[in-house]
Write an enzyme that holds these catalytic residues in place. Sequence first.
Site, short mmCIF file in Angstrom:
data_model
loop_
_atom_site.label_atom_id
_atom_site.label_comp_id
_atom_site.label_asym_id
_atom_site.label_seq_id
_atom_site.Cartn_x
_atom_site.Cartn_y
_atom_site.Cartn_z
N CYS A 22 0.85 -1.20 0.00
CA CYS A 22 0.00 0.00 0.00
C CYS A 22 0.88 1.25 0.00
O CYS A 22 1.78 1.38 0.83
CB CYS A 22 -0.91 0.01 1.23
SG CYS A 22 -2.03 -1.40 1.31
N CYS A 274 -10.01 4.92 21.76
CA CYS A 274 -8.95 5.66 22.45
C CYS A 274 -8.70 7.04 21.86
O CYS A 274 -8.32 7.97 22.57
CB CYS A 274 -7.65 4.85 22.45
SG CYS A 274 -6.95 4.57 20.79
N CYS A 280 -5.04 8.42 27.36
CA CYS A 280 -4.76 7.21 26.58
C CYS A 280 -3.78 6.35 27.37
O CYS A 280 -3.60 6.56 28.57
CB CYS A 280 -4.26 7.55 25.18
SG CYS A 280 -2.80 8.59 25.12
N CYS A 295 2.08 2.53 22.26
CA CYS A 295 0.92 2.66 21.38
C CYS A 295 1.35 2.27 19.97
O CYS A 295 2.53 2.41 19.61
CB CYS A 295 0.42 4.11 21.40
SG CYS A 295 -0.87 4.50 20.17
N ASP A 296 0.42 1.82 19.15
CA ASP A 296 0.72 1.46 17.77
C ASP A 296 1.18 2.67 16.96
O ASP A 296 1.90 2.52 15.98
CB ASP A 296 -0.51 0.84 17.12
CG ASP A 296 -0.23 0.39 15.69
OD1 ASP A 296 0.80 -0.27 15.47
OD2 ASP A 296 -1.03 0.70 14.79
N CYS A 337 -7.96 24.22 22.58
CA CYS A 337 -8.67 22.96 22.81
C CYS A 337 -9.36 22.97 24.18
O CYS A 337 -10.51 22.54 24.31
CB CYS A 337 -7.68 21.81 22.73
SG CYS A 337 -8.44 20.22 22.38
N CYS A 340 -12.62 24.90 24.06
CA CYS A 340 -13.57 24.53 23.01
C CYS A 340 -14.84 23.91 23.59
O CYS A 340 -14.78 23.05 24.48
CB CYS A 340 -12.90 23.57 22.04
SG CYS A 340 -13.97 23.03 20.69
N CYS A 369 -8.53 18.94 13.88
CA CYS A 369 -9.45 19.81 14.62
C CYS A 369 -10.54 20.37 13.70
O CYS A 369 -11.72 20.37 14.04
CB CYS A 369 -8.67 20.94 15.29
SG CYS A 369 -9.72 22.14 16.16
#
Length: 406
Positions: A22, A274, A280, A295-296, A337, A340, A369
Amino acid sequence: MRLPAPFNVMTKPIGPRCNIDCKYCYYLEKEALYPGAKQLRMAPDVLETYIRSLIEASVEAGMKEVIFAWQGGEPTILGVPYFEAIVALQHKYLPEGTSVMNALQTNGMLLDDGWGRFLKDNEFLVGISIDGPRHIHDRYRVDRAGRPTFDAVMRGLGILQEHEVEHNGLTVVQRQNAGKGKEIYRFLKGLGLEYMQFIPIVERSADGEHLGGAPQVDMDPGLAVTNWSVTPRAYGKFLCDIFDTWFRKDIGKVFVQYFDTQLALWSGMPSPLCVFGETCGNGLALEHNGDLYSCDHYVYPEYRLGNITGTPLRDMVWSDRQAQFGRDKTDRLTAQCRACDFRFACNGGCPKHRFLPSRGGEGGHNYFCESYTMFFRHAGARMQQMARLVAVGRPAADAALKKPAR
């Protein structure tokens, strides 16, 4: 160390090895983490250690169902016998009163009747990657020789449906398909898919390349993204277009992960995803050699927590270091943020996507955002309506009635 709490691990038993190429894949580059590795597959001793330790830690966290998420690369390259051994090990270590659930993400290319029987008999949940109709899917999802993969994926989907394997569709939203939301949704629905995930892709550009050769957002060269990355505005419109179609006809019939997650948040419940959680750190990633990462999205050396062959899984999952990783999501929100009105619905989004400046010039604002805000303004009133209906025991689908029953 923090107290035991539910968690999940995305496991790559074959690492980044894949049978297709890909063009937007960010994971194949992870082969560089293991230079000189002759075989990218989880060895039997590592696999057994992982299965035993995940079951033990899950039980300690009070989880009645132990969840195994098998990804890659392409995990089906390992073959059915490898996964038969996985199931046998799970039965070996699973205590009475606890169940197990296996989820497998695949490109579908290698699925055949043998896979279909195995997946059905062992109640696997399978995610199959489809980016849309042939002319959309084959734009980026090609094999190692650059050939299209659409027909092979359709054969794989047919295997899942013929054997009645529980499955869902995963669509990567990128630059080429972002303007075709309604077409893609109707196509997936026409395939009989009742569960859909739409995952936007944005990757920082190593060479300062901008979308289409020119900036699409106000960013300096160090904040440029690749030319397959979806723009914030395009992704926002993609979500809005699909929502309008889904809202009119398909509430309670087709389940879109993004909409289900938003309905939970607009109902005052925690995010099941998540990306939109307040913190997280409960979704980790395990590589084929036993290395565990925070985390991935953070499979980088500085986020390596250790290796399960040398450190107990529980000690890494509930470590102070991982807890701080999770808290950073809230602690590093921009002032824009924090102020908001829609903060409850996205909580700043995934930290991996926080690389734009805010309106006030503060760094670390989320690339998506604009996408999220566009969707919340477009669909918020209907989300509120559905949330109110569900709260009083009525189906969310009643929100689509022209004259809702009293």
